[in-house]
Motif scaffolding. Structure first.
Motif, PDB file in Angstrom:
ATOM      1  N   ALA A  62       0.889  -1.241  -0.195  1.00  0.00           N
ATOM      2  CA  ALA A  62       0.246  -0.573   0.507  1.00  0.00           C
ATOM      3  C   ALA A  62       1.209   1.296   0.083  1.00  0.00           C
ATOM      4  O   ALA A  62       0.914   2.048  -0.599  1.00  0.00           O
ATOM      5  CB  ALA A  62      -1.013  -0.147   1.084  1.00  0.00           C
ATOM      6  N   ALA A  63       1.745   1.615   0.458  1.00  0.00           N
ATOM      7  CA  ALA A  63       2.741   2.894   0.608  1.00  0.00           C
ATOM      8  C   ALA A  63       3.236   1.795  -0.254  1.00  0.00           C
ATOM      9  O   ALA A  63       3.862   3.868  -1.091  1.00  0.00           O
ATOM     10  CB  ALA A  63       4.108   2.232   2.012  1.00  0.00           C
ATOM     11  N   LEU A  64       4.374   1.775  -0.919  1.00  0.00           N
ATOM     12  CA  LEU A  64       4.753   1.802  -2.779  1.00  0.00           C
ATOM     13  C   LEU A  64       4.065   2.353  -3.661  1.00  0.00           C
ATOM     14  O   LEU A  64       3.782   3.376  -4.236  1.00  0.00           O
ATOM     15  CB  LEU A  64       5.353   0.625  -2.468  1.00  0.00           C
ATOM     16  CG  LEU A  64       6.354   0.635  -1.970  1.00  0.00           C
ATOM     17  CD1 LEU A  64       6.673  -1.569  -2.199  1.00  0.00           C
ATOM     18  CD2 LEU A  64       7.593   0.871  -2.520  1.00  0.00           C
ATOM     19  N   ASP A  65       2.718   1.464  -4.300  1.00  0.00           N
ATOM     20  CA  ASP A  65       1.363   1.769  -4.528  1.00  0.00           C
ATOM     21  C   ASP A  65       0.941   3.773  -4.114  1.00  0.00           C
ATOM     22  O   ASP A  65       0.560   3.961  -5.541  1.00  0.00           O
ATOM     23  CB  ASP A  65       0.318   1.185  -4.447  1.00  0.00           C
ATOM     24  CG  ASP A  65       0.282  -0.466  -4.476  1.00  0.00           C
ATOM     25  OD1 ASP A  65       1.837  -0.397  -5.564  1.00  0.00           O
ATOM     26  OD2 ASP A  65      -0.400  -1.357  -4.990  1.00  0.00           O
ATOM     27  N   SER A  66       1.074   3.871  -3.155  1.00  0.00           N
ATOM     28  CA  SER A  66       0.209   5.097  -2.914  1.00  0.00           C
ATOM     29  C   SER A  66       1.492   6.263  -2.898  1.00  0.00           C
ATOM     30  O   SER A  66       1.068   7.445  -3.829  1.00  0.00           O
ATOM     31  CB  SER A  66       0.321   5.262  -1.335  1.00  0.00           C
ATOM     32  OG  SER A  66       1.958   5.890  -0.634  1.00  0.00           O
ATOM     33  N   GLU A  67       3.033   5.951  -3.506  1.00  0.00           N
ATOM     34  CA  GLU A  67       3.980   6.894  -4.207  1.00  0.00           C
ATOM     35  C   GLU A  67       3.826   6.280  -5.914  1.00  0.00           C
ATOM     36  O   GLU A  67       4.930   6.670  -6.012  1.00  0.00           O
ATOM     37  CB  GLU A  67       5.298   6.963  -3.309  1.00  0.00           C
ATOM     38  CG  GLU A  67       4.439   7.849  -2.055  1.00  0.00           C
ATOM     39  CD  GLU A  67       5.919   8.143  -1.340  1.00  0.00           C
ATOM     40  OE1 GLU A  67       6.838   8.230  -2.305  1.00  0.00           O
ATOM     41  OE2 GLU A  67       5.356   8.473  -0.090  1.00  0.00           O
ATOM     42  N   ASN A  68       2.978   5.667  -6.458  1.00  0.00           N
ATOM     43  CA  ASN A  68       3.084   5.250  -7.335  1.00  0.00           C
ATOM     44  C   ASN A  68       4.563   4.270  -8.380  1.00  0.00           C
ATOM     45  O   ASN A  68       5.071   4.592  -8.642  1.00  0.00           O
ATOM     46  CB  ASN A  68       2.905   6.869  -8.917  1.00  0.00           C
ATOM     47  CG  ASN A  68       2.058   7.627  -8.791  1.00  0.00           C
ATOM     48  OD1 ASN A  68       0.660   6.822  -8.227  1.00  0.00           O
ATOM     49  ND2 ASN A  68       1.565   8.549  -8.661  1.00  0.00           N
ATOM     50  N   PHE A  69       5.302   3.887  -7.152  1.00  0.00           N
ATOM     51  CA  PHE A  69       6.011   2.478  -7.123  1.00  0.00           C
ATOM     52  C   PHE A  69       5.235   1.588  -7.258  1.00  0.00           C
ATOM     53  O   PHE A  69       5.555   0.666  -6.543  1.00  0.00           O
ATOM     54  CB  PHE A  69       7.082   2.435  -6.142  1.00  0.00           C
ATOM     55  CG  PHE A  69       7.777   3.286  -5.482  1.00  0.00           C
ATOM     56  CD1 PHE A  69       8.331   4.665  -6.207  1.00  0.00           C
ATOM     57  CD2 PHE A  69       7.470   4.969  -4.885  1.00  0.00           C
ATOM     58  CE1 PHE A  69       9.647   4.936  -6.447  1.00  0.00           C
ATOM     59  CE2 PHE A  69       8.232   5.802  -3.879  1.00  0.00           C
ATOM     60  CZ  PHE A  69       9.183   5.968  -5.098  1.00  0.00           C
ATOM     61  N   THR A  70       4.697   1.411  -8.108  1.00  0.00           N
ATOM     62  CA  THR A  70       3.536   0.310  -8.567  1.00  0.00           C
ATOM     63  C   THR A  70       4.566  -1.238  -9.118  1.00  0.00           C
ATOM     64  O   THR A  70       4.299  -2.308  -9.085  1.00  0.00           O
ATOM     65  CB  THR A  70       2.420   0.548  -9.236  1.00  0.00           C
ATOM     66  OG1 THR A  70       3.034   0.881 -10.563  1.00  0.00           O
ATOM     67  CG2 THR A  70       1.722   1.241  -8.938  1.00  0.00           C
ATOM     68  N   ASP A  71       5.661  -0.351  -9.598  1.00  0.00           N
ATOM     69  CA  ASP A  71       6.767  -1.941 -10.531  1.00  0.00           C
ATOM     70  C   ASP A  71       7.432  -2.376  -8.956  1.00  0.00           C
ATOM     71  O   ASP A  71       7.988  -3.183  -9.994  1.00  0.00           O
ATOM     72  CB  ASP A  71       7.841  -1.172 -11.362  1.00  0.00           C
ATOM     73  CG  ASP A  71       6.170  -0.409 -12.711  1.00  0.00           C
ATOM     74  OD1 ASP A  71       5.245  -1.155 -12.307  1.00  0.00           O
ATOM     75  OD2 ASP A  71       6.435   0.191 -13.523  1.00  0.00           O
ATOM     76  N   ILE A  72       8.187  -1.584  -8.257  1.00  0.00           N
ATOM     77  CA  ILE A  72       8.754  -2.197  -7.407  1.00  0.00           C
ATOM     78  C   ILE A  72       7.827  -3.363  -6.933  1.00  0.00           C
ATOM     79  O   ILE A  72       6.612  -3.293  -6.007  1.00  0.00           O
ATOM     80  CB  ILE A  72       8.971  -0.788  -6.222  1.00  0.00           C
ATOM     81  CG1 ILE A  72       9.332  -0.075  -6.316  1.00  0.00           C
ATOM     82  CG2 ILE A  72       9.894  -1.556  -5.010  1.00  0.00           C
ATOM     83  CD1 ILE A  72      10.482  -0.249  -7.617  1.00  0.00           C
ATOM     84  N   SER A  73       8.864  -4.555  -7.013  1.00  0.00           N
ATOM     85  CA  SER A  73       9.011  -5.647  -6.300  1.00  0.00           C
ATOM     86  C   SER A  73       8.532  -6.473  -4.815  1.00  0.00           C
ATOM     87  O   SER A  73       9.747  -5.306  -4.252  1.00  0.00           O
ATOM     88  CB  SER A  73       9.250  -7.034  -7.182  1.00  0.00           C
ATOM     89  OG  SER A  73       8.840  -6.813  -8.388  1.00  0.00           O
ATOM     90  N   ILE A  74       7.876  -6.694  -4.085  1.00  0.00           N
ATOM     91  CA  ILE A  74       7.866  -7.661  -3.274  1.00  0.00           C
ATOM     92  C   ILE A  74       8.748  -9.023  -2.580  1.00  0.00           C
ATOM     93  O   ILE A  74       7.571  -9.394  -3.152  1.00  0.00           O
ATOM     94  CB  ILE A  74       6.703  -7.421  -2.084  1.00  0.00           C
ATOM     95  CG1 ILE A  74       6.593  -5.279  -2.488  1.00  0.00           C
ATOM     96  CG2 ILE A  74       7.217  -7.547  -0.421  1.00  0.00           C
ATOM     97  CD1 ILE A  74       5.311  -5.333  -0.878  1.00  0.00           C
ATOM     98  N   MET A  75       9.703  -8.924  -2.417  1.00  0.00           N
ATOM     99  CA  MET A  75      10.659 -10.661  -2.211  1.00  0.00           C
ATOM    100  C   MET A  75      10.311 -10.463  -0.830  1.00  0.00           C
ATOM    101  O   MET A  75      11.669 -10.045   0.227  1.00  0.00           O
ATOM    102  CB  MET A  75      11.583 -10.151  -2.437  1.00  0.00           C
ATOM    103  CG  MET A  75      12.767 -11.941  -2.523  1.00  0.00           C
ATOM    104  SD  MET A  75      13.969 -12.329  -3.412  1.00  0.00           S
ATOM    105  CE  MET A  75      15.319 -11.449  -2.426  1.00  0.00           C
TER     106      MET A  75
END
Length: 324
Positions: free
Chosen positions: A175-188
């Protein structure tokens, strides 16, 4: 007469029927760094180095040239910067953001993964914030982890990898990443990270051992397997892109079990203690380092890992290039 040995008769036949492949493209190289201008050999991990920024960029470039697609960063933070609130973890001018920027500038095609956890920055040495009674605080820690992940994303990280084992952190990080438009950053996600005795050399490399107690209230009990499946289902539901099991060799059964229940890519961390056991046995002359390391890593792939974090990554890449 049925003779399985016919399929083992020559190297070329064995290659034709081989079920499991290990290549450099399956490997992720963990790298340690510090603020100094010198590159320091790590006493607890022979063959590993605590790199300066310049040394880190050079080492990452050599790994990438060998076909290793990704590195993961672990910082040794000066004691003067460690606090109970861990503010240095999201300092935009801190060691990790500067390292990410330098790596992406020098090697734009290299995948840069960052560790998201507070222990390198924590005066208490724990992965989470600690209250005055010594209790690890889950929800305040998750808030801090989101700040750390956003700091890394802004610096240019490709994948953030939470290793803290706090509940609910994958959903919060997404949610935090998407809120700043980092939708392409993956979570491992470190999905099944066990409270293992294999982490000692790593903690020596970063001086990040807990100052009191242990990590058993948040890392998993080595006796449990079904719990790992539960963690995997939760991380998948919360939006993880890649799941991880750590350590690898004592938990090959866990790798296999998680592989059966999720379509997500699966990582395994061949940790410092596993690495040091091979190095120490080889130094004593009792085993062949190359053969044992390759056997171990192949077994991790066979159990279901799509990718392996290992300190042997560069060695393996070279061994594979020199194989006939």
């Amino acid at each position: 007469m049925i003779r399985p040995r016919r399929n083992r008769r020559t190297e070329s036949i064995r290659g034709l029927v081989r079920e499991t492949e290990l290549t450099a493209s399956h490997l992720i190289l963990p790298l340690f760094l510090h603020e100094g201008d010198d590159d320091q050999p790590i006493a607890s991990m022979p063959g590993c180095t605590r790199w300066s920024l310049a040394g880190l960029v050079k080492e990452a470039g050599e790994a990438h040239a060998l076909g290793i697609p990704a590195i993961v960063l672990f910082p040794a933070i000066a004691e003067s910067l460690k606090t109970r609130a861990c503010e240095e973890a999201w300092n935009p001018d801190g060691l990790i953001p500067r390292a990410i920027a330098a790596l992406k500038a020098a090697h734009p095609r290299l995948t840069v993964i960052t560790d998201v956890a507070l222990d390198p920055y924590n005066a208490d040495g724990h992965d989470g914030l600690v209250d005055d009674n010594g209790i690890i605080l889950n929800d305040p820690t998750v808030i801090a982890l989101c700040q750390q992940a956003l700091c890394h994303a802004r610096a240019g990280a490709d994948i953030i990898s939470p290793s803290d084992m706090m509940d609910g952190r994958v959903a919060a990080l997404r949610a935090a990443l998407d809120s700043e438009n980092f939708t392409d950053i993956s979570i491992m996600s470190y999905t099944a990270k066990y409270a293992s005795a294999c982490y000692g050399p790593f903690r020596g490399a970063l001086d990040s051992a807990p100052k009191f107690g242990d990590k058993k209230t948040y890392q998993m009990d080595p006796a449990n397997g079904r719990e790992a499946e539960r963690e995997a289902r939760l991380d998948e539901a919360e939006g993880a892109d890649i799941l991880m099991v750590k350590p690898a060799l004592p938990y090959l059964d866990i790798l296999y079990r998680i592989r059966q229940i999720t379509p997500l890519p699966l990582a395994a961390y061949h940790v410092s203690g596993e690495y040091l056991m091979v190095k120490a046995a080889a130094a004593s002359g009792w085993i062949d380092e190359k053969k044992l390391a390759m056997e171990q890593l192949t077994s991790i792939r066979r159990a279901g890992a799509d990718m392996i974090l290992t300190y042997f990554a560069k060695d393996v890449a070279r061994w594979l290039q020199s194989s006939p």
